[in-house]
Design an enzyme around this catalytic site. Structure first.
Site, PDB file in Angstrom:
ATOM      1  N   SER A   6       0.828  -1.215   0.000  1.00  7.70           N
ATOM      2  CA  SER A   6       0.000   0.000   0.000  1.00  7.70           C
ATOM      3  C   SER A   6       0.859   1.262   0.000  1.00  7.70           C
ATOM      4  CB  SER A   6      -0.888   0.042   1.255  1.00  7.70           C
ATOM      5  OG  SER A   6      -1.681  -1.104   1.338  1.00  7.70           O
ATOM      6  N   THR A  30       1.743 -10.075 -11.123  1.00  6.63           N
ATOM      7  CA  THR A  30       0.876 -10.752 -12.096  1.00  6.63           C
ATOM      8  C   THR A  30       1.637 -10.924 -13.413  1.00  6.63           C
ATOM      9  OG1 THR A  30      -1.042  -9.750 -11.049  1.00  6.63           O
ATOM     10  CG2 THR A  30      -1.365 -10.576 -13.287  1.00  6.63           C
ATOM     11  N   GLU A  49      -6.845   1.278 -13.949  1.00  8.82           N
ATOM     12  CA  GLU A  49      -6.653  -0.030 -13.322  1.00  8.82           C
ATOM     13  C   GLU A  49      -7.803  -0.324 -12.350  1.00  8.82           C
ATOM     14  OE1 GLU A  49      -2.795  -0.499 -11.547  1.00  8.82           O
ATOM     15  OE2 GLU A  49      -3.406  -2.228 -10.353  1.00  8.82           O
ATOM     16  N   LEU A  62     -26.389 -19.846  -0.382  1.00 11.60           N
ATOM     17  CA  LEU A  62     -27.653 -20.350  -0.948  1.00 11.60           C
ATOM     18  C   LEU A  62     -27.467 -21.665  -1.704  1.00 11.60           C
ATOM     19  CD1 LEU A  62     -29.310 -17.005  -2.101  1.00 11.60           C
ATOM     20  CD2 LEU A  62     -30.194 -18.578  -0.363  1.00 11.60           C
ATOM     21  N   HIS A  63     -26.233 -22.001  -2.039  1.00  9.49           N
ATOM     22  CA  HIS A  63     -25.958 -23.299  -2.672  1.00  9.49           C
ATOM     23  C   HIS A  63     -25.803 -24.405  -1.626  1.00  9.49           C
ATOM     24  CE1 HIS A  63     -24.989 -21.110  -6.411  1.00  9.49           C
ATOM     25  NE2 HIS A  63     -24.857 -22.268  -7.034  1.00  9.49           N
ATOM     26  N   GLY A  64     -25.769 -24.042  -0.351  1.00  8.17           N
ATOM     27  CA  GLY A  64     -25.543 -25.067   0.677  1.00  8.17           C
ATOM     28  C   GLY A  64     -24.178 -25.723   0.477  1.00  8.17           C
TER      29      GLY A  64
HETATM   30  C1  LIG Z   1      -2.987 -12.024  -6.711  1.00 11.27           C
HETATM   31  C2  LIG Z   1      -2.258 -10.731  -6.572  1.00 11.27           C
HETATM   32  C3  LIG Z   1      -1.824 -10.062  -7.710  1.00 11.27           C
HETATM   33  C4  LIG Z   1      -1.102  -8.872  -7.592  1.00 11.27           C
HETATM   34  N1  LIG Z   1      -0.585  -8.270  -8.708  1.00 11.27           N
HETATM   35  C5  LIG Z   1       0.290  -7.248  -8.563  1.00 11.27           C
HETATM   36  C6  LIG Z   1       1.019  -6.750  -9.694  1.00 11.27           C
HETATM   37  O1  LIG Z   1       0.862  -7.203 -10.822  1.00 11.27           O
HETATM   38  N2  LIG Z   1       1.921  -5.754  -9.494  1.00 11.27           N
HETATM   39  C7  LIG Z   1       2.151  -5.217  -8.256  1.00 11.27           C
HETATM   40  O2  LIG Z   1       2.975  -4.325  -8.140  1.00 11.27           O
HETATM   41  N3  LIG Z   1       1.460  -5.659  -7.165  1.00 11.27           N
HETATM   42  C8  LIG Z   1       0.557  -6.670  -7.290  1.00 11.27           C
HETATM   43  N4  LIG Z   1      -0.108  -7.156  -6.192  1.00 11.27           N
HETATM   44  C9  LIG Z   1       0.120  -6.549  -4.903  1.00 11.27           C
HETATM   45  C10 LIG Z   1      -1.088  -5.768  -4.349  1.00 11.27           C
HETATM   46  O3  LIG Z   1      -1.298  -4.597  -5.099  1.00 11.27           O
HETATM   47  C11 LIG Z   1      -0.818  -5.503  -2.863  1.00 11.27           C
HETATM   48  O4  LIG Z   1      -0.928  -6.751  -2.197  1.00 11.27           O
HETATM   49  C12 LIG Z   1      -1.786  -4.502  -2.270  1.00 11.27           C
HETATM   50  O5  LIG Z   1      -1.555  -3.206  -2.778  1.00 11.27           O
HETATM   51  C13 LIG Z   1      -1.698  -4.438  -0.724  1.00 11.27           C
HETATM   52  O6  LIG Z   1      -0.361  -4.311  -0.304  1.00 11.27           O
HETATM   53  P1  LIG Z   1       0.214  -5.303   0.817  1.00 11.27           P
HETATM   54  O7  LIG Z   1      -0.090  -6.687   0.387  1.00 11.27           O
HETATM   55  O8  LIG Z   1       1.634  -4.947   1.051  1.00 11.27           O
HETATM   56  O9  LIG Z   1      -0.632  -4.992   2.107  1.00 11.27           O
HETATM   57  P2  LIG Z   1      -0.286  -3.891   3.216  1.00 11.27           P
HETATM   58  O10 LIG Z   1      -0.012  -2.592   2.584  1.00 11.27           O
HETATM   59  O11 LIG Z   1       0.730  -4.457   4.135  1.00 11.27           O
HETATM   60  O12 LIG Z   1      -1.679  -3.817   3.979  1.00 11.27           O
HETATM   61  C14 LIG Z   1      -2.102  -4.736   4.980  1.00 11.27           C
HETATM   62  C15 LIG Z   1      -3.410  -4.197   5.581  1.00 11.27           C
HETATM   63  O13 LIG Z   1      -3.178  -2.904   6.155  1.00 11.27           O
HETATM   64  C16 LIG Z   1      -4.083  -1.976   5.637  1.00 11.27           C
HETATM   65  N5  LIG Z   1      -3.465  -0.646   5.504  1.00 11.27           N
HETATM   66  C17 LIG Z   1      -2.268  -0.334   4.950  1.00 11.27           C
HETATM   67  N6  LIG Z   1      -2.080   0.986   4.970  1.00 11.27           N
HETATM   68  C18 LIG Z   1      -3.190   1.535   5.512  1.00 11.27           C
HETATM   69  C19 LIG Z   1      -3.617   2.856   5.782  1.00 11.27           C
HETATM   70  N7  LIG Z   1      -2.875   3.918   5.466  1.00 11.27           N
HETATM   71  N8  LIG Z   1      -4.821   3.036   6.386  1.00 11.27           N
HETATM   72  C20 LIG Z   1      -5.600   1.979   6.704  1.00 11.27           C
HETATM   73  N9  LIG Z   1      -5.251   0.695   6.448  1.00 11.27           N
HETATM   74  C21 LIG Z   1      -4.074   0.482   5.869  1.00 11.27           C
HETATM   75  C22 LIG Z   1      -4.453  -2.509   4.249  1.00 11.27           C
HETATM   76  O14 LIG Z   1      -5.663  -1.963   3.790  1.00 11.27           O
HETATM   77  C23 LIG Z   1      -4.508  -3.998   4.526  1.00 11.27           C
HETATM   78  O15 LIG Z   1      -5.766  -4.323   5.057  1.00 11.27           O
HETATM   79  C24 LIG Z   1      -0.857  -8.327  -6.309  1.00 11.27           C
HETATM   80  C25 LIG Z   1      -1.329  -8.996  -5.151  1.00 11.27           C
HETATM   81  C26 LIG Z   1      -1.980 -10.194  -5.295  1.00 11.27           C
HETATM   82  C27 LIG Z   1      -2.360 -10.929  -4.027  1.00 11.27           C
END
Ligand SMILES: Cc1cc2nc3c(=O)[nH]c(=O)nc-3n(C[C@H](O)[C@H](O)[C@H](O)COP(=O)(O)OP(=O)(O)OC[C@H]3O[C@@H](n4cnc5c(N)ncnc54)[C@H](O)[C@@H]3O)c2cc1C
Length: 385
Positions: free
Chosen positions: A138, A164, A248, A343-345
């Site tokens: 994030s 991805t 996106e 609903l599919h049980g």
């Molecule tokens: C299947 C999959 C495909 C993906 N594809 C790509 C890709 O192609 N390229 C790429 O770069 N990334 C990709 N991602 C990464 C994805 O964008 C990140 O997982 C996502 O942005 C969340 O970051 P994080 O996993 O580090 O969670 P974190 O940032 O660690 O967050 C953990 C929790 O803390 C909360 N949180 C964090 N900051 C705050 C805040 N300021 N206020 C309140 N809550 C907060 C979040 O909402 C979350 O609930 C992919 C992820 C998955 C699982």
């Protein structure tokens, strides 16, 4: 209940929808299970998609593309992939089209366009976008992958995760910190190419859903990347990322409505046929209320998303509007698939029923592309002082 007529697509769009859907039904749906088990889609299907014009509809004709700069086509692909229940197999292609290619179209210089776009349109060069790192998702500003200038090249070190198309990709747009002291202005974008020395793939990650989608770790050890592989200007990476995120996120909302709609359709069929206590499951008041709530909310979501698509095509969709669409619709999607599974049980928990896969595939929607919490931050920031 009648559905509102959708008015955002013209005859050309609908013709494209028919041909793309026919291709999905004939060439992707029958192999979906096999690719889900393999954890990846074969490169041949990319080549075939390229041959049929499903990659790079918006790439100018001089580089081999469709030459139609119209996001309606991207939205249609997202809708059909979602409706057909093959997100795992086709998510990489919609990402290639509507998340990765816009960076090239907006930022690449003439040489870079000539070098890469024709291959990307043909499906010979598969794209990825690598922002997330093991210690930061994030908080994009926390990216640690570093680039240090050395002569006419940059030496890149670091790692990315959750990428991805991570295994299949040939060209990876990588966010790199090129100035450790410049805060948000210290990021640049580079194209890392398959085969560059020191650029390695890690694990193809074992996910809850979307199994046919290769989502992988990437690592960079002293990778020498020529200046010609920088996309856009040095130090502008963060700005470019923010500029592209609206599309996106809209794409996730576009797909989210369609998954919810498909889940409701399967559930109506199931509950109208399944009997308990001498009547169809659908006839219990609880079922009817739940189905009514879902049908209503999906319709509301569709109207909102359609308006967002129109605004986006006019270049007027704001970051806040697309963030709102992303979080509200993907949260709805998860509520709907969960209620439909209930609903599919017990059958809803079985992999052979599409609702089980939709439930697993949907869970990521409120996380990637920016979590629901981050989307609310964006919307909330615009409301408060
Ligand atoms: C299947 C999959 C495909 C993906 N594809 C790509 C890709 O192609 N390229 C790429 O770069 N990334 C990709 N991602 C990464 C994805 O964008 C990140 O997982 C996502 O942005 C969340 O970051 P994080 O996993 O580090 O969670 P974190 O940032 O660690 O967050 C953990 C929790 O803390 C909360 N949180 C964090 N900051 C705050 C805040 N300021 N206020 C309140 N809550 C907060 C979040 O909402 C979350 O609930 C992919 C992820 C998955 C699982």
């Amino acid at each position: 209940m009648e559905k509102f007529e959708r008015t955002i697509y013209n005859a050309d769009h609908e013709a494209f929808r028919s041909s793309f859907r026919a291709w999905l039904d004939n060439k992707v749906v029958p192999h979906h299970e096999e690719w889900e088990t393999a954890g990846i889609t074969p490169r041949e299907i990319w080549l075939e998609a390229g041959k049929l014009g499903f990659l790079g509809y918006h790439v100018p004709e001089e580089y081999g593309g469709g030459g139609v700069d119209d996001y309606h086509f991207g939205a249609i692909m997202q809708e059909e992939v979602s409706d057909a229940g093959v997100i795992g197999s086709a998510n990489g292609m919609t990402l290639h089209n509507d998340i990765v290619l816009p960076y090239y179209l907006g930022l690449a210089n003439e040489d870079q366009k000539k070098r890469w776009l024709p291959g990307m349109v043909k499906g010979e060069l598969i794209g990825a976008l690598a922002i997330t790192e093991p210690n930061t998702g994030s908080d994009v500003a926390g990216v640690k992958t570093s680039g240090v200038k050395k002569g006419g090249a940059w030496v890149i070190n670091g790692s990315k995760t959750f990428i991805t198309n991570g295994i299949n990709s040939d060209l990876v747009i990588t966010t790199v910190r090129t100035d450790p002291d410049a805060g948000h202005k210290g990021f640049s974008l580079f194209i890392l190419e398959r085969g560059m020395k020191g650029f390695e793939r890690g694990r193809n990650l074992n996910k809850l859903g979307m199994h046919a989608q290769d989502t992988a770790e990437l690592s960079f050890t002293d990778v020498e990347v020529p200046q010609e592989n920088m996309l856009g200007e040095e130090g502008m990476g963060f700005v470019y990322l923010m500029r592209n995120l609206a599309q996106e996120r809209l794409g996730m909302a576009v797909g989210g409505v369609k998954v919810a709609e498909a889940a409701l359709r399967w559930t109506l069929e199931y509950t109208n046929n399944r009997k308990a206590f001498g009547q169809s499951i659908s006839q219990f008041q609880n079922s009817k209320f739940t189905l009514a709530e879902m049908a209503t909310e999906i319709q509301i979501a569709q109207v909102y998303v359609d308006r967002c698509i129109e605004l986006h095509c006019e270049g007027k969709l704001s970051a806040e509007q697309s963030a709102a669409a992303k979080f509200w619709v993907t949260e709805l999607q998860n509520r709907v698939v969960d209620k439909c599974l209930q609903l599919h049980g017990g059958y809803g928990y079985m992999w052979e029923y599409p609702i089980a896969r939709a439930w697993a595939d949907s869970r990521i929607q409120t996380i990637y592309g920016g979590t629901t919490e981050i989307m609310k931050e964006i919307v909330g920031r615009s409301l408060t002082k």
